[in-house]
Design a protein around this motif. Structure first.
Motif, mmCIF file in Angstrom:
data_model
loop_
_atom_site.group_PDB
_atom_site.id
_atom_site.type_symbol
_atom_site.label_atom_id
_atom_site.label_comp_id
_atom_site.label_asym_id
_atom_site.label_seq_id
_atom_site.Cartn_x
_atom_site.Cartn_y
_atom_site.Cartn_z
ATOM 1 N N PHE A 304 1.108 4.346 5.468
ATOM 2 C CA PHE A 304 1.955 4.689 4.329
ATOM 3 C C PHE A 304 1.510 5.976 3.653
ATOM 4 N N GLN A 305 0.237 6.311 3.766
ATOM 5 C CA GLN A 305 -0.214 7.616 3.267
ATOM 6 C C GLN A 305 0.425 8.728 4.088
ATOM 7 N N LEU A 308 3.820 9.165 2.867
ATOM 8 C CA LEU A 308 3.750 9.811 1.553
ATOM 9 C C LEU A 308 3.563 11.323 1.696
ATOM 10 N N GLN A 309 2.924 11.728 2.770
ATOM 11 C CA GLN A 309 2.677 13.146 3.045
ATOM 12 C C GLN A 309 3.796 13.775 3.880
ATOM 13 N N ALA A 368 8.895 3.219 -5.336
ATOM 14 C CA ALA A 368 8.019 2.701 -4.285
ATOM 15 C C ALA A 368 8.831 2.200 -3.095
ATOM 16 N N TRP A 380 2.693 -0.623 0.774
ATOM 17 C CA TRP A 380 3.687 0.277 0.199
ATOM 18 C C TRP A 380 3.099 1.625 -0.180
ATOM 19 N N ALA A 381 4.000 2.564 -0.410
ATOM 20 C CA ALA A 381 3.660 3.867 -0.967
ATOM 21 C C ALA A 381 4.488 4.055 -2.231
ATOM 22 N N ASP A 382 3.899 4.704 -3.222
ATOM 23 C CA ASP A 382 4.611 5.005 -4.459
ATOM 24 C C ASP A 382 4.447 6.491 -4.739
ATOM 25 N N PRO A 383 5.436 7.308 -4.383
ATOM 26 C CA PRO A 383 5.304 8.756 -4.564
ATOM 27 C C PRO A 383 5.162 9.171 -6.020
ATOM 28 N N ASP A 386 1.563 8.703 -6.454
ATOM 29 C CA ASP A 386 0.791 9.299 -5.377
ATOM 30 C C ASP A 386 -0.232 8.313 -4.817
ATOM 31 N N ALA A 388 -0.949 4.997 -1.868
ATOM 32 C CA ALA A 388 -0.583 4.218 -0.685
ATOM 33 C C ALA A 388 -1.472 2.981 -0.696
#
Length: 431
Positions: A304-305, A308-309, A368, A380-383, A386, A388
């Protein structure tokens, strides 16, 4: 002390929990490479508070093993495990570690969905084409116009398999695909939202096979696992890794009445049967795109990181930013799910999305994206924050005395990792 022990014994009997020692320090594995959270504006006291909530989940007796990995700004600020990989109720249990692989159950769906999005990125499929364009047999019984996108968004109309179909079908890919293809759709235009707990993964794996000639694991290895340097992160496990896996346990209040009936409808069999099946050699050897990806908490967080990237990992392009954007974009307003029978759900084409004022990933998690796994696995990821995150566990309670601690952990992550990205600004720039 005697009264406290009596309370614990009674609690474990009622909630089917495991016995937890008074001192749990010997059951903890901490990543020595955790980065000082102060670098990201978070105090070490707050990090330890989050870990305290995680320990409380273990101490509830509902989860023989719990592991959490939290990244902020790409750095691992919390990566720890606690509990037993096996033998939790025996005199000589086996301690879990950060390297213990855990079945992600339905959180596997997020990874499988990204593989389908990769096919689209490479021009091998069109998400708006009918599934039957690639798998002609899927056209039967009113499914001819169901698109690949609708399949990813739980609108394919075949959320489960009939009661009279043996569960062993899970271990025969070709037979499972034939069964799903011949089933009638809930509706012929994908208007019905109904969570596909098992069926979607088989059709996705068949799509991969048809257009690439590869199995699910072969394609996963090529696209994600090898480029990202994962040790596990595969559907099923190699035989040499079976002894290391976290054993699953049926815990929590016994599910009776309408709760058990609905869970059986969603899962195909009762909860206790699911747990037994998940510990079997057949399940460990199978490739089930919707249910049996194995990973450590760190590996799940790493995935998930990468999303996010924008699909990049250590200089390697796994997915394009456009592919990630397409995969996490909301597919419609929150809507009642005919399978889960819970509050309105927000889905993308492959992900479960967060909500305001509170959602799967805690309070104020509108941006998220990730997936829930049976029963308290959350990745999960939450931009906006920031972060993961992955929380993996081996107990399978539906109703248990761990719920307050789990909510405190999710709320703690949301409040500790305060929003640091102006998502409204980003969306306005994109548009």
């Amino acid at each position: 002390m005697w009264l406290k022990q009596q309370y614990r014994d009674c609690r474990n009997l009622v909630f089917r929990g495991i016995s937890v020692p008074e001192d749990v320090s010997g059951l903890v594995d901490i990543d020595p490479k955790e980065v000082d959270a102060a670098k990201h504006g978070i105090s070490q006291e707050d990090v330890e508070a989050l870990w305290g909530h995680t320990e409380s989940i273990f101490q509830s007796g509902m989860h023989p093993m719990v592991s959490i990995c939290l990244r902020r700004g790409g750095d691992v600020i919390l990566n720890r495990s606690i509990g037993y990989a096996d033998g939790a109720n025996h005199t000589q249990p086996k301690m879990a570690s950060l390297q213990t692989p855990v079945c992600l159950f339905s959180a596997s769906k997020a990874v499988s969905a990204m593989l389908i999005h990769k096919l689209a990125e490479d021009g091998l499929i069109d998400l708006l084409n009918p599934v039957s364009h690639y798998i002609p047999a899927f056209a039967a019984e009113g499914k001819a116009l169901i698109t690949v996108y609708q399949l990813l968004a739980h609108r394919a109309g075949v959320p489960g398999i009939p009661d009279d179909v043996p569960i062993e079908l899970l271990f025969d890919h070709e037979a499972a695909v034939r069964q799903i293809c011949k089933q009638p759709a809930l509706h012929n235009d994908g208007r019905v939202l109904a969570y596909h707990a098992i069926t979607g993964g088989f059709i996705q794996a068949e799509l991969i096979r048809v257009v690439t000639g590869k199995t699910l694991n072969e394609y996963l290895d090529e696209v994600v696992r090898k480029p990202m340097g994962m040790k596990y992160f595969r559907y099923g496990l190699e035989s040499k890794d079976h002894a290391d896996v976290a054993r699953n346990y049926a815990t929590g209040l016994p599910n009776i009445g309408v709760v058990e009936r609905q869970l059986t409808k969603i899962l195909g069999v009762g909860v206790s049967d699911v747990v037994d099946i998940s510990n079997s050699e057949a399940f460990l050897n199978a490739e089930i795109g919707s249910a049996n990806l194995y990973a450590t908490a760190e590996e799940a967080s790493r995935f998930f990181q990468m999303l996010l990237q924008g699909g990049e990992w250590q200089g390697k392009r796994i997915f394009t930013p456009l592919t990630v954007s397409r995969a996490v974009r909301e597919m419609g307003k929150p809507q009642f799910d005919h399978s889960l029978i819970v509050l309105p759900m927000r889905y993308s084409a492959g992900m479960m999305l967060g909500m305001n004022p509170v959602g799967l990933y805690g309070p104020k998690t509108h941006y998220a994206y990730g997936h829930l796994g049976f029963s308290n696995i959350l990745c999960w990821a939450d931009p906006e924050r920031d972060i993961a995150v992955s929380i993996v566990s081996s107990g399978k309670p539906v109703i248990g005395n761990h719920i307050v601690s789990l909510f405190k952990l999710l709320a703690g992550i949301s409040s500790t990792c305060k929003p640091c990205v102006d998502m409204e600004y980003i969306y306005s720039k994109v548009l």
